[in-house]
Write an enzyme that holds these catalytic residues in place. Structure first.
Site, PDB file in Angstrom:
ATOM      1  N   TYR A  36      75.005  15.914  56.175  1.00 50.94           N
ATOM      2  CA  TYR A  36      74.569  15.243  57.394  1.00 50.94           C
ATOM      3  C   TYR A  36      73.529  14.178  57.099  1.00 50.94           C
ATOM      4  CZ  TYR A  36      70.062  17.670  57.455  1.00 50.94           C
ATOM      5  OH  TYR A  36      68.807  18.108  57.142  1.00 50.94           O
ATOM      6  N   ARG A 104      89.852  31.506  55.711  1.00 44.52           N
ATOM      7  CA  ARG A 104      88.724  31.330  54.786  1.00 44.52           C
ATOM      8  C   ARG A 104      89.245  31.193  53.363  1.00 44.52           C
ATOM      9  NH1 ARG A 104      85.319  35.166  53.387  1.00 44.52           N
ATOM     10  NH2 ARG A 104      83.269  34.232  53.224  1.00 44.52           N
ATOM     11  N   HIS A 106      87.711  30.368  49.437  1.00 46.79           N
ATOM     12  CA  HIS A 106      86.559  30.005  48.602  1.00 46.79           C
ATOM     13  C   HIS A 106      86.868  28.832  47.675  1.00 46.79           C
ATOM     14  CE1 HIS A 106      84.918  33.814  49.979  1.00 46.79           C
ATOM     15  NE2 HIS A 106      83.749  33.385  49.542  1.00 46.79           N
ATOM     16  N   LYS A 151      72.180  16.517  50.914  1.00 40.21           N
ATOM     17  CA  LYS A 151      71.750  16.747  52.304  1.00 40.21           C
ATOM     18  C   LYS A 151      72.800  17.621  52.982  1.00 40.21           C
ATOM     19  CE  LYS A 151      69.241  14.362  55.991  1.00 40.21           C
ATOM     20  NZ  LYS A 151      68.125  15.284  56.030  1.00 40.21           N
ATOM     21  N   GLU A 183      58.579  19.448  48.118  1.00 36.99           N
ATOM     22  CA  GLU A 183      58.593  18.650  49.350  1.00 36.99           C
ATOM     23  C   GLU A 183      58.291  19.577  50.524  1.00 36.99           C
ATOM     24  OE1 GLU A 183      62.518  17.005  50.028  1.00 36.99           O
ATOM     25  OE2 GLU A 183      63.483  18.862  49.423  1.00 36.99           O
TER      26      GLU A 183
HETATM   27  N1  PDD Z   1      65.200  15.898  57.297  1.00 34.75           N
HETATM   28  N2  PDD Z   1      63.368  16.590  52.594  1.00 34.75           N
HETATM   29  C1  PDD Z   1      64.079  17.391  53.396  1.00 34.75           C
HETATM   30  C2  PDD Z   1      64.370  18.773  52.929  1.00 34.75           C
HETATM   31  C3  PDD Z   1      64.526  16.923  54.645  1.00 34.75           C
HETATM   32  O1  PDD Z   1      65.256  17.731  55.435  1.00 34.75           O
HETATM   33  C4  PDD Z   1      64.198  15.611  55.054  1.00 34.75           C
HETATM   34  C5  PDD Z   1      64.629  15.044  56.371  1.00 34.75           C
HETATM   35  C6  PDD Z   1      63.450  14.809  54.169  1.00 34.75           C
HETATM   36  C7  PDD Z   1      63.094  13.384  54.502  1.00 34.75           C
HETATM   37  O2  PDD Z   1      64.239  12.563  54.465  1.00 34.75           O
HETATM   38  P1  PDD Z   1      64.303  11.261  55.387  1.00 34.75           P
HETATM   39  O3  PDD Z   1      63.059  10.487  55.105  1.00 34.75           O
HETATM   40  O4  PDD Z   1      65.508  10.541  54.917  1.00 34.75           O
HETATM   41  O5  PDD Z   1      64.367  11.730  56.787  1.00 34.75           O
HETATM   42  C8  PDD Z   1      63.058  15.331  52.949  1.00 34.75           C
HETATM   43  C9  PDD Z   1      65.779  15.429  58.512  1.00 34.75           C
HETATM   44  C10 PDD Z   1      64.908  14.489  59.282  1.00 34.75           C
HETATM   45  C11 PDD Z   1      66.279  16.614  59.337  1.00 34.75           C
HETATM   46  O6  PDD Z   1      66.814  17.514  58.717  1.00 34.75           O
HETATM   47  O7  PDD Z   1      66.165  16.598  60.552  1.00 34.75           O
END
Ligand code: PDD
Length: 285
Positions: A36, A104, A106, A151, A183
Site C-alpha cells: 500500500y 488458500r 501458500h 510497504k 524507526e
Molecule cells: N506510514 N515507517 C513506517 C513503518 C511507516 O508506516 C511510515 C508511513 C513511514 C513514513 O513513510 P512516509 O514518509 O512515506 O509516509 C515510515 C503511513 C503514513 C501509514 O501507514 O499510514
C-alpha cells in the site's frame, strides 16, 4: 478519525465506498499478501507522487507482482479520485493485493488479477497543541519482520507496538533493534545531535520514507547539516531534538521520550525552521 470520502476506486472503476466489495478469498485478507501507499494531497495535488509510485513499484517487485498500471495511469486514477471527492487537502490510501483464487494457497499463484483499491480521507490536520508542545513517545524493541523496507499491508507488529504506545499515553513507539534506532511504528525518526540532523540509513530494517526526502529538501533549503548514519540508543536518548516524519504527520517534534524531556522539553529551534519551510514547500510543489 474522520469518515472517508464517499467515492473509492475498485475493480478498475470509481464506485461508492459504501457499496464496494471484495472476495473473502482475496489474498490480502487471508495472508496480508498486498502492499500500500498513503499519499498526501494539498490543494488537490498529489504530493511527492513520483516517490510514492516508485516505492509502490519496489514493494510490488519484492512480492514478485507486476505493477498493474503505468506511472501515468496511476496518476490519472488517483487524480480523478481526488477530484471526484472534492479536491483540496486529503490523504489517498492505495492498496494492491495479489487478488483472489479458489482457496488458500501458500504457493504464489501465477496470473491472478490484482485487487486495486483506493480511497480518500479528509486531511488529518495536526493539532495546534502538537505544534506548540510536541509529542510524547516511548521506546520499544522492534519486533517486526526482517523486510521492513516493503510497504506491506501486514502491519500487525506495527499495530501492536502502536497500541502499547497508546496505552502508555504516547503518540508513537520509537523502535530499537540491537541497540540501534530503526524507526517509528508508522514514521521515520530523525534526531538532532550537535546541530546535525541524523537519520538511520535505508536498509531492510526500515521503510524508505517519502517524507524523509521532504525533510532533507527542507534542510538543504535552510542550509542545515544532515547525514545518514546509525543512531545508537544512547545517542537517541541524548539527542537535542527528535522528530517524527510521515506522509500524514508531516514533521513533528518529540518532546518527551520515555517520560524524559528531549532537549529543553520544547519543540526545538531546528524543528521550528524545518516545519515552517515544510508548510511553504508543500503548497509550492
Ligand atoms: N506510514 N515507517 C513506517 C513503518 C511507516 O508506516 C511510515 C508511513 C513511514 C513514513 O513513510 P512516509 O514518509 O512515506 O509516509 C515510515 C503511513 C503514513 C501509514 O501507514 O499510514
Amino acid at each position: 478519525m474522520a469518515q472517508p470520502y464517499p467515492h473509492c476506486f475498485l475493480e478498475g472503476r470509481q464506485q461508492a465506498l459504501a457499496d464496494a466489495r471484495i472476495s473473502p478469498l482475496d489474498r490480502s485478507f487471508l495472508f496480508g499478501d498486498g502492499v500500500y501507499e498513503v499519499i498526501p494531497v494539498y490543494d488537490g495535488r498529489l504530493f511527492r507522487f513520483a516517490a510514492h509510485a516508485e516505492r509502490l513499484a519496489r514493494s510490488l517487485a519484492a512480492l514478485q507482482m507486476i505493477d498493474p498500471y503505468s506511472r501515468e495511469q496511476w496518476r490519472q486514477i488517483l487524480e480523478d479520485l481526488v477530484t471526484v471527492n472534492g479536491g483540496g487537502d486529503q490523504s489517498v490510501y492505495v492498496q494492491v493485493s495479489r487478488g483472489h483464487e479458489a482457496g488458500r494457497n501458500h504457493i504464489l499463484p501465477l496470473k491472478l488479477t490484482p485487487t486495486v483499491f483506493a480511497y480518500c480521507a479528509p486531511w488529518p490536520t495536526t493539532d495546534s497543541a502538537v505544534l506548540r508542545d510536541g509529542v510524547r513517545c516511548i521506546t520499544l524493541q522492534d519486533t517486526r519482520w526482517a523486510r521492513c523496507d516493503i510497504k506491506s499491508v501486514a502491519l500487525l507488529a506495527n499495530i501492536l507496538l502502536r497500541q502499547q504506545a497508546t496505552e502508555a499515553g504516547a503518540t508513537e513507539a520509537i523502535l530499537l533493534r540491537d541497540g540501534r534506532l530503526t524507526e517509528g511504528s508508522a514514521s521515520t525518526v530523525h534526531v538532532v545531535l550537535d546541530g546535525e540532523i541524523i537519520t538511520p540509513p535505508n536498509s531492510h530494517r526500515i521503510l524508505p520514507g517519502t517524507t524523509r526526502g521532504v525533510v532533507i529538501d527542507c534542510a538543504d533549503a535552510l542550509k542545515l547539516a544532515h547525514r545518514t548514519a546509525e543512531v545508537s540508543e544512547s545517542q537517541l536518548r541524548s539527542a537535542d531534538e527528535i522528530w517524527l516524519a510521515s506522509a500524514t504527520r508531516e514533521v513533528q517534534a518529540v518532546t518527551l521520550l520515555d517520560n524524559q524531556p528531549v532537549g529543553t522539553g520544547q519543540p526545538g529551534a531546528l524543528w521550528q525552521r524545518v516545519y515552517a519551510r515544510y508548510q511553504t514547500y508543500k503548497r509550492e510543489s
